[in-house]
Motif scaffolding. Structure first.
Motif, PDB file in Angstrom:
ATOM      1  N   ASP A  74       9.221  20.499   4.766  1.00 58.01           N
ATOM      2  CA  ASP A  74       7.906  20.871   4.016  1.00 58.01           C
ATOM      3  C   ASP A  74       7.235  20.387   5.145  1.00 58.01           C
ATOM      4  O   ASP A  74       5.472  20.961   5.521  1.00 58.01           O
ATOM      5  CB  ASP A  74       8.120  20.133   3.072  1.00 58.01           C
ATOM      6  CG  ASP A  74       9.704  20.460   1.666  1.00 58.01           C
ATOM      7  OD1 ASP A  74       9.191  22.570   2.495  1.00 58.01           O
ATOM      8  OD2 ASP A  74       9.384  19.987   1.001  1.00 58.01           O
ATOM      9  N   GLN A  92       5.987  22.871   7.648  1.00 62.91           N
ATOM     10  CA  GLN A  92       5.695  23.484   7.485  1.00 62.91           C
ATOM     11  C   GLN A  92       4.066  22.954   6.903  1.00 62.91           C
ATOM     12  O   GLN A  92       3.379  24.476   6.862  1.00 62.91           O
ATOM     13  CB  GLN A  92       6.602  24.687   5.656  1.00 62.91           C
ATOM     14  CG  GLN A  92       5.691  26.205   5.732  1.00 62.91           C
ATOM     15  CD  GLN A  92       6.086  26.791   6.836  1.00 62.91           C
ATOM     16  OE1 GLN A  92       7.245  27.305   7.181  1.00 62.91           O
ATOM     17  NE2 GLN A  92       4.781  27.628   6.820  1.00 62.91           N
ATOM     18  N   TRP A  93       3.715  22.475   7.276  1.00 59.13           N
ATOM     19  CA  TRP A  93       2.657  22.294   6.344  1.00 59.13           C
ATOM     20  C   TRP A  93       1.683  22.393   7.612  1.00 59.13           C
ATOM     21  O   TRP A  93       0.125  22.868   7.733  1.00 59.13           O
ATOM     22  CB  TRP A  93       2.939  20.835   6.325  1.00 59.13           C
ATOM     23  CG  TRP A  93       1.339  20.268   5.570  1.00 59.13           C
ATOM     24  CD1 TRP A  93       0.026  19.889   4.871  1.00 59.13           C
ATOM     25  CD2 TRP A  93       0.233  19.580   6.507  1.00 59.13           C
ATOM     26  NE1 TRP A  93      -1.518  19.404   5.296  1.00 59.13           N
ATOM     27  CE2 TRP A  93      -0.789  18.832   6.260  1.00 59.13           C
ATOM     28  CE3 TRP A  93       0.526  18.810   8.230  1.00 59.13           C
ATOM     29  CZ2 TRP A  93      -2.052  17.563   7.296  1.00 59.13           C
ATOM     30  CZ3 TRP A  93       0.240  17.790   8.932  1.00 59.13           C
ATOM     31  CH2 TRP A  93      -0.950  17.561   8.633  1.00 59.13           C
ATOM     32  N   ILE A 141       2.193  24.117  10.580  1.00 55.18           N
ATOM     33  CA  ILE A 141       1.979  25.529  10.308  1.00 55.18           C
ATOM     34  C   ILE A 141       1.509  26.025   9.906  1.00 55.18           C
ATOM     35  O   ILE A 141      -0.112  26.553  11.015  1.00 55.18           O
ATOM     36  CB  ILE A 141       3.552  25.582  10.253  1.00 55.18           C
ATOM     37  CG1 ILE A 141       4.621  25.866  11.756  1.00 55.18           C
ATOM     38  CG2 ILE A 141       3.602  27.970  10.389  1.00 55.18           C
ATOM     39  CD1 ILE A 141       6.265  25.874  11.218  1.00 55.18           C
ATOM     40  N   ASP A 142       1.237  26.037   8.213  1.00 52.73           N
ATOM     41  CA  ASP A 142       0.097  26.081   7.534  1.00 52.73           C
ATOM     42  C   ASP A 142      -0.823  25.798   8.034  1.00 52.73           C
ATOM     43  O   ASP A 142      -2.301  26.881   8.018  1.00 52.73           O
ATOM     44  CB  ASP A 142       0.149  25.616   6.015  1.00 52.73           C
ATOM     45  CG  ASP A 142       1.627  26.807   5.645  1.00 52.73           C
ATOM     46  OD1 ASP A 142       2.516  27.759   6.429  1.00 52.73           O
ATOM     47  OD2 ASP A 142       1.895  26.530   5.116  1.00 52.73           O
ATOM     48  N   GLN A 143      -1.203  24.417   8.809  1.00 53.10           N
ATOM     49  CA  GLN A 143      -2.843  23.779   9.142  1.00 53.10           C
ATOM     50  C   GLN A 143      -3.355  24.094  10.031  1.00 53.10           C
ATOM     51  O   GLN A 143      -4.319  23.662  10.141  1.00 53.10           O
ATOM     52  CB  GLN A 143      -2.353  22.465   8.570  1.00 53.10           C
ATOM     53  CG  GLN A 143      -2.603  21.964   8.064  1.00 53.10           C
ATOM     54  CD  GLN A 143      -3.730  21.916   5.871  1.00 53.10           C
ATOM     55  OE1 GLN A 143      -4.299  21.718   6.890  1.00 53.10           O
ATOM     56  NE2 GLN A 143      -3.337  22.353   5.203  1.00 53.10           N
ATOM     57  N   ALA A 146       4.407  27.860  15.540  1.00 52.91           N
ATOM     58  CA  ALA A 146       5.929  28.217  14.555  1.00 52.91           C
ATOM     59  C   ALA A 146       7.005  28.104  14.960  1.00 52.91           C
ATOM     60  O   ALA A 146       8.223  27.351  15.038  1.00 52.91           O
ATOM     61  CB  ALA A 146       5.560  29.930  13.451  1.00 52.91           C
TER      62      ALA A 146
END
Length: 692
Positions: A494, A497-498, A500-502, A507
């Motif tokens: 998680d 992924q945070w 990457i999303d930020q 990725a």
């Protein structure tokens, strides 16, 4: 114990809560040439390269102390390339002399005898963690082995401000499972048996060096606390904890007069609060609490043993003074020092403190603080070669897990990647997820050599306090129970992924790396989620939880229930199935990404077999792996020559995998004991470095 800052942290060895923790790694000097992968940002490429030895080699000085009587200063510094203890008169620091003659393994911690007549230290052999105690007379320079036994691990049970020529020690030379208590005459070296122990995990004494308490793990996995009277342990515990409180509740020592016992205690609450208990009546008084984090440590009066200040460490450490004079001193220091600071050592009269200061983006410095004169005199800078280097800011961040748990974490970005300084790079960069050991430990805020090295090489570096980490209350710890490879691993996924999303991490260019439990997390990452990471670096990580628990050191046996309750009990069908399901060994054929493994042959916690067996499984499955073995190391690397060899390999491995820059290996392996057991052709330059 009245002076925990001087004694307890130096000799209290072998707590189950730190069972898999990785010691600090040290490193040496690199070659000046650089290679860079395609993923490097322009800014990171143009930043000056921080030499490995500046971050991980021998410090110029470290671990500064002042003798209890204030007459002497001591520290660790290299002698012929190996860390040794140095001593100088407090009024003439330039008149220093080396007091020890270690020629192989560095001395990494020391303390003063209460009478100020000797410096003392512990040392093991080849990383086996059988620590013996040594004494060096300051006047004569004569060194003696205080505990001259084989296969023995010393524990400090008690020290005193009033009885200056004695210490209480625990020794397991009779039975490796149990530490008998002895009274040591520091001057003569005579050891007098106080209590033969066949049942208890540990003991606590007061300032009179009288045993007051014995600790024993109970059937629930918690701890029972028994009073000791006339060196006999009472049958019924006066305090007890359940398993849920076992890692967040503990006695914190007696006042000098023995009338008050301090506790850090999470019973009937979540976070550990600081309590004072009247030893005669049992009445408890709440001193301090925090709803986000445990009360983590205290500053105690050297003479009375009374609490003068306490610390809470959530994202950063905050001290609160309960004593007006201590508050004035801490405020005075806060006005003059940037970043974080703390107290290394104090005189018995409390007039002089040795204070460390972490400016966060400058090398750590140590000062001599004369409280009466209100002067702050520079003592040393540990790594002056870092002056002017592009050290990067560490950003505390909170990350939400998929089930809503908040994960306190720390992020460091490559130089030049964050133009507006908002804690996010201008565009995504390669990232290393750096996982802490323990797992019952934590990452913290402040200067971090691994963060600085990896950031300097062009990577974002993210360290996550996943569930099971300590310091954030018992609910956070217990959320990790029997979650190895499950929710503990989900937290790391998680957090990745945070990032990457930020827009922090690319990725397809995220590596996972860590030591001990962090090594396990690396293996889990590449087996349970084989596409999540581009590669992994495992340092002394267990691959098979069943064999890990079957080979724990004998002195952890009194605490084994903790492991069973928090990981899985191999003696039950359900527990064994859980351990096997969480063991990366059985999924070695799922690994599809590059893996580097490093192991110490003498590791007593995570045996060499843990690395051997997964390497063999990968070979059988036709999966490539690089395996580096150190025959003279244990759970981590003590010798700088070995550490530099490992990091020389690791940064070239990462550069090939996720595109950062790296120095060629050159002759970095030559002074080390590193043996490339497998996969030398999988790391650029490694075959050539080996003379192939």
């Amino acid at each position: 114990m009245p002076r925990p800052t001087r004694f307890a942290r130096l000799l209290a060895c072998g707590a189950a809560a730190a069972a898999l923790m990785l010691p600090g790694l040290t490193f040496a000097e690199p070659s000046p040439a650089i290679t860079a992968g395609a993923a490097m940002t322009t800014q990171a490429q143009s930043a000056p390269l921080i030499p490995r030895d500046a971050l991980f080699g021998n410090p110029t000085r470290a671990a500064g102390q002042i003798s209890p009587d204030g007459q002497w200063l001591s520290w660790l510094a290299p002698k012929d390339g190996v860390l040794n203890i140095w001593v100088a008169p407090a009024d003439n620091p330039d008149a220093a002399r080396a007091m020890t003659n270690a020629t192989d393994r560095p001395i990494r911690q020391h303390f003063w005898s209460p009478d100020s007549r000797a410096v003392m230290y512990i040392q093991d052999k080849g990383g086996d963690e059988n620590f013996l105690l040594y004494r060096v007379d300051v006047t004569s320079g004569a060194e003696t082995t205080v505990t001259p036994f084989e296969n023995t691990r010393v524990q400090l049970v008690g020290g005193s401000t009033t009885i200056k020529d004695k210490l209480l020690l625990g020794l397991n030379n009779r039975d490796p499972q149990w530490h008998d208590v002895y009274l040591l005459d520091i001057t003569t070296g005579e050891l007098e048996l106080v209590l033969e122990n066949n049942a208890y995990a540990g003991f606590m004494a007061d300032d009179s060096l009288t045993l007051r308490m014995a600790m024993q793990q109970n059937e629930a996995g918690g701890t029972d606390y028994f009073r000791v009277t006339d060196n006999a342990v009472e049958e019924t515990p006066f305090e007890t904890t359940a398993m849920e409180d076992s890692l967040s509740t503990a006695p914190a020592g007696y006042t000098t007069d023995g009338t008050t016992l301090y506790w850090l205690d999470s019973r009937n609450r979540n976070t550990a609060a600081l309590y004072a208990q009247d030893t005669a009546t049992g009445e408890r008084r709440l001193i301090a609490e925090n709803d986000k984090a445990d009360i983590g440590s205290t500053l105690r009066d050297p003479v009375t043993g009374e609490v003068e200040a306490y610390a809470v460490n959530y994202l950063t450490t905050e001290w609160t003074a309960t004593d007006p004079e201590t508050r004035a001193s801490l405020d005075w220091l806060d006005q003059r020092l940037d970043g974080d600071f703390g107290v290394n050592s104090r005189t018995d009269d409390d007039s002089v403190w040795i204070v460390w200061n972490d400016p966060l983006t400058k090398p750590v410095a140590t000062y001599i603080y004369d409280r009466a004169a209100s002067t702050l005199t520079p003592f040393y800078v540990s790594r002056p070669e870092l002056e002017g280097m592009p050290l990067q800011v560490m950003h505390p961040v909170e990350i939400a897990s998929r089930d809503g748990l908040i994960l306190p974490s720390y992020l460091t970005l490559p130089p030049g990647s964050d133009a507006d300084g908002n804690g996010k790079p201008d565009k995504p960069v390669p990232m290393v997820l750096l996982v802490h050991g323990g797992p019952w430990a934590r990452d913290g805020y402040g200067f971090n050599s691994a963060h600085q090295l990896l950031a300097n090489r062009g990577y974002a570096v993210l360290s996550v306090n996943f569930r099971g980490s300590t310091g954030f209350g018992k609910d956070f710890i217990n959320a990790g129970n029997k979650q190895w490879g499950l929710k503990m691993h989900d937290d790391l996924i998680d957090a990745t992924q945070w990032a990457i999303d930020q827009g922090i991490a690319q990725a397809d260019k995220v590596a996972i790396m860590g030591g001990s439990y962090g090594g396990y997390a690396t293996l889990a990452g590449l087996t349970f989620t084989p596409e999540a990471f581009a590669c992994g670096v495992d340092i002394v990580g267990p691959s098979n939880l069943e064999t890990l628990l079957s080979t724990i050191p004998p002195y952890w046996a009194p605490l084994v229930k903790t492991f069973h309750e928090r990981m899985g009990n191999p003696n039950t069908e359900e527990g064994l199935a859980l351990l096997r399901a969480a063991s990366p060994l059985y999924k070695a054929d799922k690994i599809v990404k590059p893996l580097l493994i490093a192991q110490g042959a003498n590791d007593p916690r995570v045996k060499q077999a843990e690395s051997d067996q997964i390497v063999n499984a990968m070979k059988s499955a036709g999966v490539p792996v690089t395996y580096v073995l150190y025959p003279d190391e244990g759970h981590g690397f003590a010798r700088p020559e070995n550490s530099i060899a490992f990091y020389a390999i690791a940064e070239n491995f990462l550069a090939e995998c996720i595109g950062g820059r790296a120095e060629p290996l050159g002759d970095a392996l030559e002074p080390s004991s590193a043996e490339i057991v497998e996969g030398e052709d999988h790391v650029k330059g490694l075959t050539a470095a080996l003379g192939g």
